[in-house]
Design a protein around this motif. Sequence first.
Motif, mmCIF file in Angstrom:
data_model
loop_
_atom_site.group_PDB
_atom_site.id
_atom_site.type_symbol
_atom_site.label_atom_id
_atom_site.label_comp_id
_atom_site.label_asym_id
_atom_site.label_seq_id
_atom_site.Cartn_x
_atom_site.Cartn_y
_atom_site.Cartn_z
ATOM 1 N N ASP A 1 0.830 -1.207 0.000
ATOM 2 C CA ASP A 1 0.000 0.000 0.000
ATOM 3 C C ASP A 1 0.864 1.257 0.000
ATOM 4 O O ASP A 1 0.539 2.247 -0.661
ATOM 5 N N VAL A 2 1.949 1.219 0.743
ATOM 6 C CA VAL A 2 2.868 2.353 0.767
ATOM 7 C C VAL A 2 3.507 2.532 -0.609
ATOM 8 O O VAL A 2 3.621 3.650 -1.130
ATOM 9 N N ALA A 3 3.923 1.418 -1.211
ATOM 10 C CA ALA A 3 4.525 1.478 -2.539
ATOM 11 C C ALA A 3 3.557 2.063 -3.553
ATOM 12 O O ALA A 3 3.922 2.913 -4.375
ATOM 13 N N ASN A 4 2.307 1.642 -3.488
ATOM 14 C CA ASN A 4 1.302 2.140 -4.423
ATOM 15 C C ASN A 4 1.043 3.629 -4.229
ATOM 16 O O ASN A 4 0.825 4.374 -5.192
ATOM 17 N N ALA A 5 1.064 4.063 -2.972
ATOM 18 C CA ALA A 5 0.852 5.489 -2.692
ATOM 19 C C ALA A 5 1.993 6.322 -3.265
ATOM 20 O O ALA A 5 1.770 7.401 -3.822
ATOM 21 N N TYR A 6 3.199 5.812 -3.148
ATOM 22 C CA TYR A 6 4.342 6.505 -3.733
ATOM 23 C C TYR A 6 4.249 6.518 -5.263
ATOM 24 O O TYR A 6 4.478 7.539 -5.918
ATOM 25 N N LEU A 7 3.907 5.369 -5.838
ATOM 26 C CA LEU A 7 3.830 5.270 -7.298
ATOM 27 C C LEU A 7 2.838 6.274 -7.882
ATOM 28 O O LEU A 7 3.168 7.039 -8.792
ATOM 29 N N SER A 8 1.618 6.269 -7.368
ATOM 30 C CA SER A 8 0.597 7.171 -7.900
ATOM 31 C C SER A 8 0.910 8.620 -7.558
ATOM 32 O O SER A 8 0.700 9.525 -8.377
ATOM 33 N N GLY A 9 1.445 8.830 -6.356
ATOM 34 C CA GLY A 9 1.752 10.192 -5.930
ATOM 35 C C GLY A 9 2.840 10.831 -6.763
ATOM 36 O O GLY A 9 2.741 11.993 -7.170
ATOM 37 N N VAL A 10 3.895 10.070 -7.034
ATOM 38 C CA VAL A 10 5.020 10.619 -7.799
ATOM 39 C C VAL A 10 4.626 10.816 -9.262
ATOM 40 O O VAL A 10 5.095 11.764 -9.908
ATOM 41 N N GLU A 11 3.771 9.960 -9.790
ATOM 42 C CA GLU A 11 3.269 10.189 -11.151
ATOM 43 C C GLU A 11 2.533 11.525 -11.214
ATOM 44 O O GLU A 11 2.668 12.288 -12.172
ATOM 45 N N GLY A 12 1.746 11.822 -10.178
ATOM 46 C CA GLY A 12 1.053 13.105 -10.111
ATOM 47 C C GLY A 12 2.022 14.267 -9.969
ATOM 48 O O GLY A 12 1.789 15.361 -10.497
ATOM 49 N N LEU A 13 3.117 14.020 -9.282
ATOM 50 C CA LEU A 13 4.137 15.055 -9.112
ATOM 51 C C LEU A 13 4.768 15.408 -10.455
ATOM 52 O O LEU A 13 5.034 16.572 -10.752
ATOM 53 N N ILE A 14 4.973 14.401 -11.289
ATOM 54 C CA ILE A 14 5.580 14.614 -12.604
ATOM 55 C C ILE A 14 4.685 15.454 -13.504
ATOM 56 O O ILE A 14 5.154 16.360 -14.204
ATOM 57 N N ASN A 15 3.372 15.157 -13.488
ATOM 58 C CA ASN A 15 2.485 15.903 -14.393
ATOM 59 C C ASN A 15 1.887 17.155 -13.749
ATOM 60 O O ASN A 15 1.048 17.836 -14.359
#
Length: 447
Positions: free
Chosen positions: A409-423
Amino acid sequence: MTSLTRVGATLAAVVTAVALAACGTPSTATTSGKQANLTTPKEKKGTLTMVTKFADPKYAPYFVDVTKAYEAANPGVKIQLEQVGDQPYKDKIRVLSASKKLPDIYFSWAGDFANKFVRANLAADLTSVVGPDTEWGKTFAPAALKAFQTNGKYYGVPIDLDAKYMAYNKKAFAKAGIANPPDSLETLLDDCGKLKSAGYTPIALGNQYGWPAIHYMTQLNAYAVKPDTLSKDYNPATGAFTDPGYVTALTQFQSIVKQCATPSANGLSHEAAQANFLGGKAAMHYLESLEFLALTTKGGASKDIADNWSFFKLPASSSSPGDTKALTGAPDGFMVNAQSENAALAVDFLKFMTNAQNAQKLTADIGWLSPVQGSATSSNSFPQLQEALTDMGKASQFAIWLDTVTNADVANAYLSGVEGLINGATTPQQVIKGVQDAAEKAKKQVG
């Protein structure tokens, strides 16, 4: 998607599967509470099943060759080898875990991905045969063995050594007036401006599958957060992620994206980004040492690129409070099914796969560094690979991939969060809030 793709969002499915497989299924690797005998059988016979995630045509033949060589040396043994890609492997291991049909030997990433199998009693305790004080264990680099250690016991056999580096084009740096690779994050950001002015995309970034950005975060977290705090937060039972260093790391990554990286990186694959580097359009590319072969003529690169590239570790900020000698990376490995009736034979095969001859073959055939000490030589590798091995030896520790060392769950939060950070859809503060919420959920899951 390359065979190097890390776990990512589908980890949650694996967690569920492992939990299901554990219910009412005591480990048959122990008998009346005693560890099963993993001593090499006097008579080697039977059928071993094995699943890897190395289906890529560049890598698969090595594993085929090793299994055939073992069968030739042991006529009474048959190895049923199945090799699938990254995403198919994640799906397959989920199904096999849930149906209680794990193979005798199965692939695992280091970190919490491996620990889930340990907690579910699906991974045999290999301490008696591959612990650091054993004859076999002493042949491995200590850091590689430690990556598969849980609560003082060893559950995995490392098969390769892999670390993350920034490859750079020497000609591009020279054209931009950059004499040396950057030794701080601040210098890297400044160099990106010079490279843009010289007509290059400073850093090729393809984040279509999420994991490339996570590799940046793995290294930046290690720099921005003190080791003890990082270790506590990466443990699903104690994680909180309240240290301000996590926001600092996300802000630093945001600066790299804005000042250095490929526009619209979320829509570009890692392979496409690498093609931009190989084509001379980008000056740098953050890649794994397992990918170094692709930058050589043997791996398909042009002579102009092959003769003019080097690498450096992603540099830390000059004010980093964390471990600036940590290096993002980890070995991949294999685990033995705790319920296997052929556990001793499986161990014997893994000993064969990691003997000196096959370790050297791994480097010669597919350009991977082996965790077996002394396996990289001038005859089976190339200068950059040998330099990387030396650099790994200087690292204080491996900062294991963020999406495998943490709870799913932590990994998924980082994955989606950082994708949002990029865009530009999220801020560092919003990303870490999502991570904190996921950490709270993880605590409840593990009790």
